[in-house]
Structures are given as C-alpha cells and as structure tokens.
Design a protein around this motif. Structure first.
Motif, PDB file in Angstrom:
ATOM      1  N   ALA A  66       0.840  -1.197   0.000  1.00 15.86           N
ATOM      2  CA  ALA A  66       0.000   0.000   0.000  1.00 15.86           C
ATOM      3  C   ALA A  66       0.874   1.245   0.000  1.00 15.86           C
ATOM      4  O   ALA A  66       1.919   1.283   0.657  1.00 15.86           O
ATOM      5  CB  ALA A  66      -0.899   0.004   1.224  1.00 15.86           C
ATOM      6  N   GLU A  67       0.437   2.236  -0.733  1.00 14.44           N
ATOM      7  CA  GLU A  67       1.140   3.517  -0.741  1.00 14.44           C
ATOM      8  C   GLU A  67       0.895   4.217   0.590  1.00 14.44           C
ATOM      9  O   GLU A  67      -0.171   4.074   1.200  1.00 14.44           O
ATOM     10  CB  GLU A  67       0.624   4.399  -1.876  1.00 14.44           C
ATOM     11  CG  GLU A  67       0.894   3.852  -3.264  1.00 14.44           C
ATOM     12  CD  GLU A  67       0.298   4.735  -4.349  1.00 14.44           C
ATOM     13  OE1 GLU A  67      -0.094   5.878  -4.051  1.00 14.44           O
ATOM     14  OE2 GLU A  67       0.225   4.260  -5.481  1.00 14.44           O
ATOM     15  N   GLN A  68       1.879   4.977   1.045  1.00 13.64           N
ATOM     16  CA  GLN A  68       1.758   5.681   2.319  1.00 13.64           C
ATOM     17  C   GLN A  68       0.533   6.602   2.325  1.00 13.64           C
ATOM     18  O   GLN A  68      -0.132   6.743   3.355  1.00 13.64           O
ATOM     19  CB  GLN A  68       3.028   6.475   2.624  1.00 13.64           C
ATOM     20  CG  GLN A  68       3.067   7.030   4.038  1.00 13.64           C
ATOM     21  CD  GLN A  68       3.016   5.942   5.100  1.00 13.64           C
ATOM     22  OE1 GLN A  68       3.729   4.958   5.015  1.00 13.64           O
ATOM     23  NE2 GLN A  68       2.164   6.115   6.096  1.00 13.64           N
ATOM     24  N   LYS A  69       0.205   7.186   1.184  1.00 12.76           N
ATOM     25  CA  LYS A  69      -0.966   8.055   1.070  1.00 12.76           C
ATOM     26  C   LYS A  69      -2.250   7.281   1.421  1.00 12.76           C
ATOM     27  O   LYS A  69      -3.115   7.786   2.140  1.00 12.76           O
ATOM     28  CB  LYS A  69      -1.047   8.629  -0.347  1.00 12.76           C
ATOM     29  CG  LYS A  69      -2.185   9.573  -0.593  1.00 12.76           C
ATOM     30  CD  LYS A  69      -2.124  10.098  -2.024  1.00 12.76           C
ATOM     31  CE  LYS A  69      -3.334  10.937  -2.353  1.00 12.76           C
ATOM     32  NZ  LYS A  69      -3.310  11.432  -3.729  1.00 12.76           N
ATOM     33  N   GLN A  70      -2.351   6.049   0.931  1.00 21.09           N
ATOM     34  CA  GLN A  70      -3.522   5.220   1.226  1.00 21.09           C
ATOM     35  C   GLN A  70      -3.574   4.862   2.712  1.00 21.09           C
ATOM     36  O   GLN A  70      -4.638   4.877   3.319  1.00 21.09           O
ATOM     37  CB  GLN A  70      -3.484   3.932   0.399  1.00 21.09           C
ATOM     38  CG  GLN A  70      -3.675   4.138  -1.082  1.00 21.09           C
ATOM     39  CD  GLN A  70      -3.441   2.855  -1.850  1.00 21.09           C
ATOM     40  OE1 GLN A  70      -2.453   2.157  -1.626  1.00 21.09           O
ATOM     41  NE2 GLN A  70      -4.361   2.547  -2.754  1.00 21.09           N
TER      42      GLN A  70
END
Length: 82
Positions: A66-70
């Motif tokens: 998962a991307e840190q933004k998510q």
C-alpha cells in the motif's frame, strides 16, 4: 487438481474453520470450553500461516504494497474524533 488449486482450497477451509473456532471461543459459556476453542483456534491459525507462507513463497498468493498516502487516509478515517 494442481498443487496451487489444492493449496487454495486448503487455505479456504482453514480460514473458514478459524471463523468457526473464533465464534466458539467468543460464545463459550464456561472457561474450559473457552480454552478448548481458543487452543484449537491458535493451532488452526498456525496452520493457516504455514499454508499462506508456502503459497507466498511459490508466488501463489501475491500481495500489494500500500502507498503511504492510502495508509494515511485509512488511519485518518478510523482515528478518534475529538
């Protein structure tokens, strides 16, 4: 049936059993029944982890990072509201 399909079927059955044993643990009326279900749940979770690990090692259980933004979005969504 090939090995991948067999492992997928086994994993599905074991996951289903985990759910049943969790319900049994939660709903048990006595300490001895609670312990019995809890012990079986722990054993079944270890089996589930072994199956998952073997499948992941063979590339049969792909995962995404998962991307840190998510991650931040989900954390914010479930953070306590002041």
């Amino acid at each position: 049936m090939d090995d991948k399909a067999l492992m997928e079927d086994l994993l599905l059955v074991v996951k289903g059993n985990c759910g049943l044993y969790l319900d049994g643990t939660i709903e048990s009326a006595t300490k001895s029944v609670h312990k019995a279900f809890g012990d079986v749940l722990d054993d079944t979770l270890m089996i589930q982890n072994e199956l998952y690990t073997k499948m992941a090692d063979k590339g049969w259980y792909p995962t995404e990072t998962a991307e840190q933004k998510q991650i931040n979005k989900v954390v914010k969504q479930f953070a306590p509201k002041n």
